[in-house]
Design a protein around this motif. Structure first.
Motif, short mmCIF file in Angstrom:
data_model
loop_
_atom_site.label_atom_id
_atom_site.label_comp_id
_atom_site.label_asym_id
_atom_site.label_seq_id
_atom_site.Cartn_x
_atom_site.Cartn_y
_atom_site.Cartn_z
N LEU A 1 0.83 -1.20 0.00
CA LEU A 1 0.00 0.00 0.00
C LEU A 1 0.86 1.25 0.00
O LEU A 1 0.62 2.20 -0.77
N LEU A 2 1.88 1.27 0.85
CA LEU A 2 2.77 2.43 0.90
C LEU A 2 3.55 2.57 -0.40
O LEU A 2 3.66 3.67 -0.95
N ARG A 3 4.10 1.47 -0.87
CA ARG A 3 5.00 1.51 -2.04
C ARG A 3 4.27 1.88 -3.32
O ARG A 3 4.75 2.72 -4.10
N TYR A 4 3.13 1.27 -3.58
CA TYR A 4 2.47 1.43 -4.88
C TYR A 4 1.32 2.44 -4.88
O TYR A 4 0.94 2.93 -5.95
N MET A 5 0.77 2.76 -3.70
CA MET A 5 -0.42 3.61 -3.67
C MET A 5 -0.17 4.99 -3.07
O MET A 5 -0.59 6.00 -3.63
N ILE A 6 0.50 5.06 -1.92
CA ILE A 6 0.60 6.33 -1.20
C ILE A 6 1.84 7.13 -1.57
O ILE A 6 1.76 8.32 -1.88
N LEU A 7 3.00 6.49 -1.57
CA LEU A 7 4.25 7.23 -1.82
C LEU A 7 4.29 7.92 -3.17
O LEU A 7 4.77 9.06 -3.26
N PRO A 8 3.84 7.30 -4.28
CA PRO A 8 3.89 8.03 -5.56
C PRO A 8 3.18 9.37 -5.52
O PRO A 8 3.67 10.36 -6.07
N GLY A 9 2.02 9.42 -4.85
CA GLY A 9 1.28 10.67 -4.78
C GLY A 9 1.94 11.71 -3.91
O GLY A 9 1.75 12.92 -4.12
N LEU A 10 2.75 11.27 -2.93
CA LEU A 10 3.43 12.23 -2.07
C LEU A 10 4.61 12.88 -2.76
O LEU A 10 5.07 13.94 -2.33
N PHE A 11 5.12 12.25 -3.82
CA PHE A 11 6.26 12.80 -4.53
C PHE A 11 5.87 13.55 -5.81
O PHE A 11 6.73 13.96 -6.57
N THR A 12 4.58 13.71 -6.03
CA THR A 12 4.15 14.46 -7.20
C THR A 12 3.94 15.93 -6.84
O THR A 12 3.52 16.26 -5.73
N GLU A 13 4.23 16.80 -7.79
CA GLU A 13 4.04 18.23 -7.57
C GLU A 13 2.62 18.67 -7.93
O GLU A 13 2.27 19.84 -7.76
N ASP A 14 1.80 17.74 -8.41
CA ASP A 14 0.41 18.02 -8.74
C ASP A 14 -0.44 17.91 -7.47
O ASP A 14 -0.60 16.82 -6.91
N THR A 15 -0.97 19.02 -7.01
CA THR A 15 -1.75 19.03 -5.77
C THR A 15 -2.94 18.09 -5.85
O THR A 15 -3.32 17.46 -4.85
N ASN A 16 -3.54 17.97 -7.00
CA ASN A 16 -4.74 17.14 -7.15
C ASN A 16 -4.45 15.65 -7.01
O ASN A 16 -5.39 14.86 -6.86
N MET A 17 -3.20 15.26 -7.09
CA MET A 17 -2.85 13.85 -7.01
C MET A 17 -2.25 13.46 -5.66
O MET A 17 -1.91 12.30 -5.44
N ASN A 18 -2.12 14.41 -4.74
CA ASN A 18 -1.61 14.11 -3.41
C ASN A 18 -2.72 13.41 -2.60
O ASN A 18 -3.75 14.02 -2.31
N PRO A 19 -2.55 12.14 -2.21
CA PRO A 19 -3.65 11.40 -1.57
C PRO A 19 -3.96 11.86 -0.15
O PRO A 19 -5.06 11.62 0.34
N ILE A 20 -3.00 12.52 0.52
CA ILE A 20 -3.20 12.87 1.93
C ILE A 20 -3.94 14.20 2.08
O ILE A 20 -4.65 14.40 3.07
N LEU A 21 -3.81 15.08 1.12
CA LEU A 21 -4.44 16.41 1.25
C LEU A 21 -5.94 16.34 1.53
O LEU A 21 -6.44 17.08 2.39
N PRO A 22 -6.71 15.48 0.85
CA PRO A 22 -8.15 15.41 1.16
C PRO A 22 -8.43 14.92 2.58
O PRO A 22 -9.52 15.17 3.11
N TRP A 23 -7.48 14.24 3.20
CA TRP A 23 -7.71 13.71 4.55
C TRP A 23 -7.54 14.77 5.63
O TRP A 23 -7.99 14.57 6.76
N LEU A 24 -6.90 15.88 5.31
CA LEU A 24 -6.55 16.87 6.33
C LEU A 24 -7.73 17.67 6.83
O LEU A 24 -7.64 18.30 7.89
N SER A 25 -8.81 17.67 6.10
CA SER A 25 -9.91 18.58 6.40
C SER A 25 -11.06 17.93 7.18
O SER A 25 -12.03 18.60 7.48
N HIS A 26 -10.97 16.64 7.49
CA HIS A 26 -12.08 16.02 8.22
C HIS A 26 -11.55 14.96 9.19
O HIS A 26 -10.42 14.48 9.08
#
Length: 454
Positions: A127-152
């Motif tokens: 999960l970390l290797r293939y799903m979460i980490l790629p999105g954390l290293f992208t400069e595209d805000t819309n593809m960061n998986p953690i950002l939507p979690w911060l607001s609720h």
């Protein structure tokens, strides 16, 4: 009259017997219903776990297949931040898919048992290797998986479980006496995840991710802008020190005195260095109080310099860019500054983490002294006999001032030829003797080593 009296007594006795029979039968019925409920619940849980595991594995397999196809065709996600850490990501999953799978792994975490545990931790690493980490290293805000979690709140709960599972992964791995190479590689993935969310920040909106995750872990470098329930907070410093305490499978490995540093395998030290590095880096970004707390927790780990490789210990003792002291020297100065009152009153025990001696047979003061002595031997700022130009008189004076406080607090007999014994209160009226391991006493005696003489 006597016949009527005896008949009445018999009727009462029969009624009591029948009542007991009915109560016993009722108890049997309730027990049978409870057993059936639990059995049906267990069967349902196992069936649900198997179904969700199969679904999760299929989704991960699809992602791995897609990434393989992209690599084969020489394609990849153009939005990935270009760096040496990120060039092994070829596909960024959509944040919605990542959220679903993260909730799925959190669900499986609560249902796993001893039989399925090995496979679960493989799933978590995937999960970390293939799903979460790629999105954390992208400069595209819309593809960061953690950002939507911060607001609720549910997102905060999900982050809490991911951090907790990351620490549990290290705890489980480091308890093994024999560690395979695959465990070292998987631990590197978990370490990278913790480092991104607690130290470096993601490529997009990194400060927001750092703020939330550090609040969850109690690393107070930022104001608590969003109140997080205590049930969703982790004492990251204490948790990490507890894990490092168990490197090699035991607090003090068997035959430690005879085998020396070899009582802990090289692979165990390599994995512990990953967690050690994350903890030190995360605490160095925090305030002085958190930094000192990290420093004193680490120095209360018995055999710290054996459980962590020399390359990692250099973070403590080596010169730092732009500064005239080491992290070790900084910790000494801050420890004296923040605990001056207790030290003056001879209460060093109040300054150090509490240790239950029936569980860890080494007083915190003794473990603290042994690590101070061993680290001083390799720290050029406080040891004038080392061949370097980094010796600082002020750092050395502070160090030996701290040593003076510690020597007054350690148990009598710590420097004797016999094993030191500490009496621990077991109840209000009895005490039990705790024998300090000889290997710890030997390390404390290093204070008399020739390297301290100039």
């Amino acid at each position: 009259v006597s016949g009527k009296t005896s008949s009445g007594k018999m009727t009462v006795q029969n009624a009591l017997v029948q009542r007991k029979v009915r109560l016993h039968q009722k108890h049997l019925d309730e027990s049978a219903i409870l057993i059936q409920k639990r059995q049906r619940g267990n069967v349902c849980r196992r069936r649900t776990f198997a179904d969700q595991t199969k679904l999760f594995d299929k989704r991960i397999s699809d992602v791995k297949t897609l990434e393989m196809i992209l690599r084969k065709n020489g394609k990849g996600s153009a939005s990935l931040k270009k760096s040496e850490l990120d060039n092994d990501f070829a596909y960024i999953p959509p944040p919605a898919t990542v959220s679903i799978m993260a909730m799925q792994i959190a669900f499986l975490f609560g249902l796993k048992d001893a039989e399925s545990e090995d496979h679960f931790w493989v799933q978590f690493e995937h999960l970390l290797r293939y799903m979460i980490l790629p999105g954390l290293f992208t400069e595209d805000t819309n593809m960061n998986p953690i950002l939507p979690w911060l607001s609720h709140g549910n997102g905060t709960r999900l982050l809490f479980h991911l951090i907790l599972m990351s620490l549990k992964y290290f705890l489980r791995t480091l308890k093994f006496s024999e560690i395979e190479e695959c465990h070292v590689k998987s631990s590197g993935t978990v370490k990278r995840f913790l480092q991104v969310i607690l130290v470096k920040g993601s490529a997009s909106n990194g400060e927001e991710v750092l703020t939330k995750c550090r609040e969850i872990c109690g690393l107070g470098c930022v104001p608590d802008t969003a109140k997080i329930p205590s049930s969703l907070k982790i004492d990251f410093v204490e948790f990490c020190s507890d894990i490092l305490n168990q490197v090699g499978g035991k607090i003090v490995p068997a035959h430690a005195r005879e085998k020396g540093k070899q009582c802990i395998t090289e692979k165990s030290r390599n994995i512990s260095s990953l967690l050690f590095g994350v903890l030190c880096d995360a605490a160095s970004l925090s305030d002085d109080k958190t930094y000192v707390r990290m420093w004193q927790h680490l120095l209360c780990i018995p055999l710290l310099t054996w459980k962590v490789p020399d390359s990692s210990l250099q973070w403590f003792v080596a010169p730092r860019d732009g500064e005239h002291s080491s992290a070790f020297s900084k910790g000494v100065a801050l420890f004296l500054k923040l605990n001056q009152r207790n030290l003056d009153e001879g209460r060093l025990d109040l300054c150090l983490p509490y240790v239950k001696l029936t569980k860890v047979p080494i007083p915190s003061t003794v473990a603290f002294l042994s690590n101070l002595v061993q680290l001083c031997m390799i720290c050029p700022y406080v040891n004038p006999s080392l061949p370097s130009n980094y010796f600082e008189v002020e750092d050395a004076l502070l160090f030996f001032r701290l040593i003076a406080f510690v020597l007054d607090a350690v148990p009598i007999g710590t420097f004797s030829d016999r094993s030191a014994v500490v009496w621990v209160e077991e109840s209000s009226s009895s005490h039990v003797p705790i024998i300090i391991p000889p290997v710890i006493i030997d390390r404390c005696k290093g204070i008399c080593h020739m390297c301290y003489r100039n």
